[in-house]
Design a protein around this motif. Structure first.
Motif, PDB file in Angstrom:
ATOM      1  N   SER A 128       0.141   2.874   2.945  1.00  0.00           N
ATOM      2  CA  SER A 128      -1.256   2.772   2.527  1.00  0.00           C
ATOM      3  C   SER A 128      -2.158   3.412   3.574  1.00  0.00           C
ATOM      4  O   SER A 128      -3.366   3.171   3.596  1.00  0.00           O
ATOM      5  N   GLU A 129      -1.582   4.212   4.460  1.00  0.00           N
ATOM      6  CA  GLU A 129      -2.372   4.897   5.488  1.00  0.00           C
ATOM      7  C   GLU A 129      -3.342   5.867   4.823  1.00  0.00           C
ATOM      8  O   GLU A 129      -2.990   6.564   3.868  1.00  0.00           O
TER       9      GLU A 129
ATOM     10  N   GLY B 213      -9.044   2.279   5.848  1.00  0.00           N
ATOM     11  CA  GLY B 213      -8.551   2.235   4.476  1.00  0.00           C
ATOM     12  C   GLY B 213      -9.153   3.349   3.644  1.00  0.00           C
ATOM     13  O   GLY B 213     -10.344   3.644   3.748  1.00  0.00           O
ATOM     14  N   ALA B 214      -8.329   3.960   2.831  1.00  0.00           N
ATOM     15  CA  ALA B 214      -8.785   5.035   1.951  1.00  0.00           C
ATOM     16  C   ALA B 214      -9.608   4.464   0.797  1.00  0.00           C
ATOM     17  O   ALA B 214      -9.327   3.379   0.293  1.00  0.00           O
TER      18      ALA B 214
ATOM     19  N   MET C 267      -2.182   4.549  11.655  1.00  0.00           N
ATOM     20  CA  MET C 267      -1.822   3.647  12.727  1.00  0.00           C
ATOM     21  C   MET C 267      -2.795   2.465  12.716  1.00  0.00           C
ATOM     22  O   MET C 267      -3.992   2.642  12.572  1.00  0.00           O
ATOM     23  N   GLY C 268      -2.273   1.268  12.853  1.00  0.00           N
ATOM     24  CA  GLY C 268      -3.103   0.079  12.786  1.00  0.00           C
ATOM     25  C   GLY C 268      -3.714  -0.300  14.123  1.00  0.00           C
ATOM     26  O   GLY C 268      -3.289   0.155  15.182  1.00  0.00           O
ATOM     27  N   TRP C 269      -4.723  -1.146  14.036  1.00  0.00           N
ATOM     28  CA  TRP C 269      -5.397  -1.676  15.220  1.00  0.00           C
ATOM     29  C   TRP C 269      -5.050  -3.148  15.310  1.00  0.00           C
ATOM     30  O   TRP C 269      -5.017  -3.848  14.298  1.00  0.00           O
TER      31      TRP C 269
ATOM     32  N   PRO D 273      -6.870   2.706  -3.313  1.00  0.00           N
ATOM     33  CA  PRO D 273      -5.651   3.157  -3.988  1.00  0.00           C
ATOM     34  C   PRO D 273      -4.447   2.270  -3.700  1.00  0.00           C
ATOM     35  O   PRO D 273      -4.387   1.594  -2.672  1.00  0.00           O
ATOM     36  N   LYS D 274      -3.500   2.276  -4.624  1.00  0.00           N
ATOM     37  CA  LYS D 274      -2.233   1.569  -4.442  1.00  0.00           C
ATOM     38  C   LYS D 274      -1.397   2.342  -3.423  1.00  0.00           C
ATOM     39  O   LYS D 274      -1.632   3.524  -3.203  1.00  0.00           O
ATOM     40  N   PRO D 275      -0.413   1.696  -2.803  1.00  0.00           N
ATOM     41  CA  PRO D 275       0.452   2.421  -1.859  1.00  0.00           C
ATOM     42  C   PRO D 275       1.109   3.629  -2.528  1.00  0.00           C
ATOM     43  O   PRO D 275       1.399   3.609  -3.724  1.00  0.00           O
TER      44      PRO D 275
END
Length: 192
Positions: A43-44, A17-18, A1-3, A26-28
């Motif tokens: 990309s979570e 971000g991972a 979930m984004g901010w 990493p790529k999606p």
């Protein structure tokens, strides 16, 4: 979930971000939704758990849609991640770093004059109180304010265009991505 903060919208949408063991991002990954050929990409951070062919992240960091990436890396202990609700995992470090990034964006943007910033804050307080006490009067006041802001916005947009200010400068001044800054100027340039 984004901010996200309303002021910056999608120009500065943050997330955790991972980060892979080699330090790369990493790529999606594609998640099969079970409906045939349709697959959803994401990309979570939680998608990089090493299952279903996804790489396994071992750290997270703050990241932003503008391209900013935090330098602090936070360990990702998968035994602490609840598969049913990965949002329960403590992401306060990456979130704090993203908020510091936004403070930097704000410090590089055009400051509002102090008197105007105070006036806007008082206006919001008065309109909020009016919305509670007399909602129809508040709606009438908001409509008048929208007309005023659009008139002033149009004059400011025309002046910015006439000055031929580069879009990169406009974006930085407003704290927005160039595309969003262009959209804001265009929004006010259009006659209503």
């Amino acid at each position: 979930m984004g901010w996200q903060l309303e002021e910056y919208g999608s120009s500065h949408e943050g997330r955790a971000g991972a980060v892979l063991p080699d330090g790369s991002e990493p790529k999606p990954v594609y998640i099969d939704s079970g409906s045939g050929a349709n697959a959803h990409s994401t990309s979570e951070w939680w998608a990089y758990d090493g299952t279903l062919g996804a790489p396994k992240a071992d750290r997270v960091r703050g990241s932003c849609s503008c391209g900013w990436r935090g330098t602090s890396l936070y360990p990702l202990d998968w035994s602490q991640v609840d598969d049913a609700d990965p949002d329960d995992f403590d992401l306060s470090g990456p979130h704090r770093d993203w908020r510091l990034h936004l403070a930097d964006v704000e410090s590089r943007s055009v400051p509002l004059p102090v008197g105007l910033a105070d006036l806007l804050e008082r206006l919001e307080q008065q309109l909020s109180a009016l919305a509670d006490d007399a909602p129809l009067a508040a709606l009438k006041a908001v409509a008048a304010l929208e007309r005023t802001t659009h008139r002033v916005g149009r004059v400011a947009a025309y002046a910015a265009e006439a000055d031929e200010i580069p879009w990169s400068v406009v974006g930085k001044a407003l704290g927005l991505a160039e595309e969003d800054a262009r959209s804001r100027i265009t929004h006010y340039s259009i006659r209503r």
